[in-house]
Each structure stands twice: as structure tokens, then as C-alpha cells.
Design an enzyme around this catalytic site. Structure first.
Site, PDB file in Angstrom:
ATOM      1  NE  ARG A  38      53.528  42.974  38.479  1.00 17.99           N
ATOM      2  CZ  ARG A  38      54.768  42.895  37.997  1.00 17.99           C
ATOM      3  NH1 ARG A  38      55.793  42.916  38.814  1.00 17.99           N
ATOM      4  NH2 ARG A  38      54.979  42.824  36.705  1.00 17.99           N
ATOM      5  CB  THR A  88      45.618  43.942  44.808  1.00 15.72           C
ATOM      6  OG1 THR A  88      45.537  44.998  43.853  1.00 15.72           O
ATOM      7  CG2 THR A  88      46.206  44.514  46.100  1.00 15.72           C
ATOM      8  NE  ARG A 128      51.643  45.724  28.328  1.00 17.49           N
ATOM      9  CZ  ARG A 128      50.864  45.552  29.402  1.00 17.49           C
ATOM     10  NH1 ARG A 128      49.925  46.443  29.690  1.00 17.49           N
ATOM     11  NH2 ARG A 128      51.004  44.500  30.166  1.00 17.49           N
ATOM     12  CB  SER A 148      49.564  41.278  27.817  1.00 15.59           C
ATOM     13  OG  SER A 148      48.711  42.375  27.569  1.00 15.59           O
ATOM     14  CB  CYS A 178      49.106  54.653  37.276  1.00 16.54           C
ATOM     15  SG  CYS A 178      50.685  54.027  36.682  1.00 16.54           S
ATOM     16  CE  LYS A 209      44.410  49.856  34.590  1.00 14.42           C
ATOM     17  NZ  LYS A 209      45.778  49.378  34.838  1.00 14.42           N
ATOM     18  CG  ASP A 210      48.957  50.783  31.764  1.00 16.95           C
ATOM     19  OD1 ASP A 210      48.768  50.727  32.993  1.00 16.95           O
ATOM     20  OD2 ASP A 210      48.724  49.832  30.993  1.00 16.95           O
ATOM     21  CB  THR A 266      49.293  35.108  35.577  1.00 10.63           C
ATOM     22  OG1 THR A 266      49.924  34.773  34.342  1.00 10.63           O
ATOM     23  CG2 THR A 266      50.210  34.722  36.718  1.00 10.63           C
ATOM     24  NE  ARG A 267      46.535  40.521  37.352  1.00 11.24           N
ATOM     25  CZ  ARG A 267      45.956  41.668  37.053  1.00 11.24           C
ATOM     26  NH1 ARG A 267      45.472  42.436  38.016  1.00 11.24           N
ATOM     27  NH2 ARG A 267      45.845  42.057  35.797  1.00 11.24           N
ATOM     28  NE  ARG A 269      42.704  52.174  41.768  1.00  7.81           N
ATOM     29  CZ  ARG A 269      41.761  51.224  41.692  1.00  7.81           C
ATOM     30  NH1 ARG A 269      40.678  51.307  42.440  1.00  7.81           N
ATOM     31  NH2 ARG A 269      41.901  50.207  40.876  1.00  7.81           N
ATOM     32  NE  ARG A 270      42.103  47.119  41.247  1.00 10.04           N
ATOM     33  CZ  ARG A 270      42.581  46.730  40.085  1.00 10.04           C
ATOM     34  NH1 ARG A 270      43.702  46.022  40.024  1.00 10.04           N
ATOM     35  NH2 ARG A 270      41.966  47.049  38.963  1.00 10.04           N
ATOM     36  CG  ASN A 279      48.964  37.099  31.897  1.00 11.44           C
ATOM     37  OD1 ASN A 279      48.358  36.337  32.649  1.00 11.44           O
ATOM     38  ND2 ASN A 279      49.829  36.662  31.015  1.00 11.44           N
ATOM     39  CB  VAL A 280      43.650  39.004  33.062  1.00 11.55           C
ATOM     40  CG1 VAL A 280      42.304  38.503  33.575  1.00 11.55           C
ATOM     41  CG2 VAL A 280      43.662  40.524  33.013  1.00 11.55           C
TER      42      VAL A 280
END
Length: 368
Positions: A154, A132, A13, A15, A250, A84-85, A159-160, A136-137, A156-157
Site C-alpha cells: 500500500r 500490489t 486529494r 497525494s 474497484c 476508477k475510484d 512509497t511503493r 485484480r492484479r 502512494n506511488v
């Protein structure tokens, strides 16, 4: 036997985290094989969705299908994924590919990120807003703190992080992110508030990478094999089997962790019995107030049997019904809250005190 001089092309990807992970695998492959290693970058379906729930957009395979297709189309030799994806059901994955290697796993924990540096979920203010994108979280947060307002976060890292640490835009008191992603990006200073495994059990395969190639490409399979870590491979294989047997994915509020146990802490009487695992499973209702759990220790040779036993027990206790109700409840929409609007996933402008560093050098993902 003469070694192949064929170049290696890695599909991944676009990202920044995905690029870093692909580059770490590339560096490890260059050490093993003196050949040219290049990249084929792919924008996944998941990367193109900037609003709403990924589960509602199709869920399974959104971040992996196009990357895997590039390998099948022979535009690349192998694909690097966050494991995990990957869909857990073989019927939902593209056929013709094999999981060639699972490198040594990074840290599995989630961490709490906040401008005020809250140390734990219990430190957050009454009614605080937590961001989040993970059911799950969200469910596990509500399990501990039902008063908190969980909102969709939502991107990418980078952005969050910006949405949580910046004074501009939607307000979040905190967010929960995977420590492994932050550390791989050189943002370890934001991963210094880890949540305990007991409080926040991770998702199946969290912190692990998966390297996939064509099942008929024996050259690439042979090249990737030395990158495989046996204990990681054993753990993630059984974690994925738990999720599959429960009929989850997931995007379900389910947490699974299989971890090797120090032989000194087991009751092994012979060396052959010294390799043990601890398997923990937790699934929650949307409000986090109904929880089913399992916690078993066994010899590695018995892990497959224990997975079947645990999943059968959970299904008999109503696991499928809890997961189905959680899916209907739209777990990331808190009653009375208005999820903040989503920004595009392109790299955001830096905020005070936070700038995106360049990708870290080295193959730490294969060594930590």
C-alpha cells in the site's frame, strides 16, 4: 452571452499524483477561460488508512467522498478524480453531482517495477514476492504464475517505488503499478516494462480522469465541457456499466477494457459504421485458476447492447459466485505469507538512485 468572470476552485486529494492531475486540469481550464484557478486540498478517508485492505475498510468512495463533499458544500466548483475510484453504482455516490467531463485517457497498461529490471512475470524467480494492493492484479498474476507470493503493498506511488527499489525494509522482487500514474509524475523510466493487455487486463477506467461538479452549476458544467473526449467518455461509461451489472466494484478481481478500433481494421461498409469498439472483460477467482472472459467487437451504436449481452452471459456462467468467493478468500493474503508492515503514506526518504522529481508541467493528461 457574457462570459462569467467567476474564479474556478478545484477540489482534489492531497497525494502528489492527485495534485499533479488537478494541476493539469487547471492548466487546461486556464487556456480556455481567462479567470483565476485555485485549489481546495482534501485528505480522503482512503489516504488516512495506512494498514490492511481498503475493501475491508469500506471500499467504495474512500478516495472520493470527502472531495465530492467539498464541492457540494461549495468550497470548490469541481472535483478531479482518478475515474476508477468513483463508485459505479449511483446509489453509492453522493447525490447532486454530475460527471462534467472525461479528458482524453492516458495509457491503460500496468507495468512491472523491480530493482533487477525483470521484463515480465515469466522472468520472476520461482516463489518470488510481488507487491500490489489490487485484487485484480493479484488474481491475474496468480493466473499466470501461481507459484508467486503476492503480498499487500500500500501507499502512494513514491512509497511503493521505494519499498520495491530500496535495500532497506521489506523485500519485494517486483511490484505492479499503473503506467499512467508513473508517467504523470515524471517517473516514466520506471514504466518501461509494460505488461501486455493479454497478460494483465486493466481495471475499468484505468488511466482516465473524471471531472465532477454540482449538477445545478451550469457555469462550471459549460466551462468543463470542452475538456471532454468523446471516445474516452464512451469507453469508460460502458466499462463502468459492466462492473455495475456484475455487482462488482474497484476492489473486485475484475478487469474491463473498451477500446476504439481503427476503422481500417473493421468490416465497415459505410462511414456511419466506421466507429467500432473492442470490449474485453476478465474476472478471476482468488487463486487465479478459474477465469471467465469475454471479447467482443461491435459498432459504437451497438456497444450498450453488447455490454448487456456480455454481462448476462458472464452471470449465467457463475460470475457472481466467483466474485463472492474471491471476496471471502481475502485475495491479497497468500497462504503462508506474512504481509509486510505498512509505512505511513507521507513522502518517504529518497533511496539510492531514486528521488521524487517535481510535478511535471503541462497538460499531457489531456493530450496523450
Amino acid at each position: 452571452m457574457r462570459r462569467s468572470r467567476r474564479p474556478i476552485v478545484i477540489a482534489s486529494r492531497t497525494s502528489r499524483l492527485a495534485r499533479v492531475q488537478a494541476e493539469l486540469v487547471a492548466k487546461a481550464l486556464r487556456k480556455l477561460h481567462p479567470v483565476e484557478v485555485g485549489f481546495h486540498w482534501v485528505e480522503s478517508e482512503g489516504d488516512q488508512i495506512t494498514k490492511g485492505s481498503l475493501a475491508e475498510a469500506g471500499g467504495k468512495g474512500l478516495f472520493t467522498r470527502r472531495v465530492d463533499q467539498a464541492v457540494l458544500d461549495e468550497k470548490a466548483d469541481l472535483a478531479v478524480h482518478s475515474l476508477k475510484d468513483l463508485p459505479v453504482d449511483p446509489a453509492e455516490a453522493l447525490s447532486g453531482l454530475s460527471l462534467a467531463a472525461t479528458p482524453k485517457r492516458h495509457t491503460v497498461q500496468d507495468c512491472l517495477v523491480s530493482a533487477k529490471r525483470y521484463g515480465s512475470l515469466t522472468d520472476l524467480p520461482q516463489g518470488g514476492i510481488v507487491g500490489t494492493s489490487s485484487p485484480r492484479r493479484a488474481a491475474q498474476i496468480r493466473r499466470v504464475r501461481p507459484d508467486l507470493d503476492i503480498r499487500l503493498l500500500r501507499g502512494n506511488v513514491d512509497t511503493r517505488l521505494n519499498k520495491v527499489l530500496s535495500d532497506d525494509g521489506p523485500h519485494f522482487d517486483a511490484a505492479v503499478l499503473a503506467a499512467a500514474g508513473l508517467k504523470r509524475l515524471g517517473l516514466g523510466e520506471h514504466a518501461d516494462r509494460p505488461l501486455s493487455i493479454e497478460e494483465m487486463l486493466p481495471s475499468a477506467c484505468q488511466g482516465a480522469l473524471g471531472i465532477r461538479c454540482r449538477a445545478t452549476d451550469h457555469v462550471t458544467l459549460t466551462r468543463c465541457l470542452p475538456l471532454n473526449a468523446a471516445s474516452t467518455s464512451t469507453a469508460v461509461t460502458h466499462e463502468r456499466e459492466v462492473v455495475r451489472l456484475l455487482g462488482a466494484d474497484c476492489y473486485s478481481p475484475i478487469a474491463v477494457l473498451a477500446q476504439p478500433i481503427d476503422p481500417a481494421k473493421t468490416q465497415a461498409k459505410r462511414n456511419a459504421d466506421s466507429h467500432w469498439f473492442r470490449l474485453r472483460v476478465r474476472l478471476c477467482s482468488a487463486d487465479g485458476q478459474t477465469t471467465l472472459e469475454a471479447d467482443e467487437k461491435c459498432k459504437t451504436s451497438e456497444l450498450r447492447r453488447v455490454v448487456k449481452q456480455v454481462t448476462t452471459d458472464l452471470l449465467n456462467q457463475g460470475a457472481k459466485e466467483i466474485l463472492a468467493e474471491a471476496a471471502k478468500a481475502r485475495i491479497l493474503e497468500h497462504p503462508g505469507s506474512n504481509p509486510p508492515s505498512e509505512a505511513p503514506q507521507s513522502t518517504p526518504s529518497p533511496i539510492h538512485g531514486f528521488q521524487s522529481p517535481p510535478p511535471p508541467a503541462g497538460d499531457r493528461v489531456l493530450a496523450e
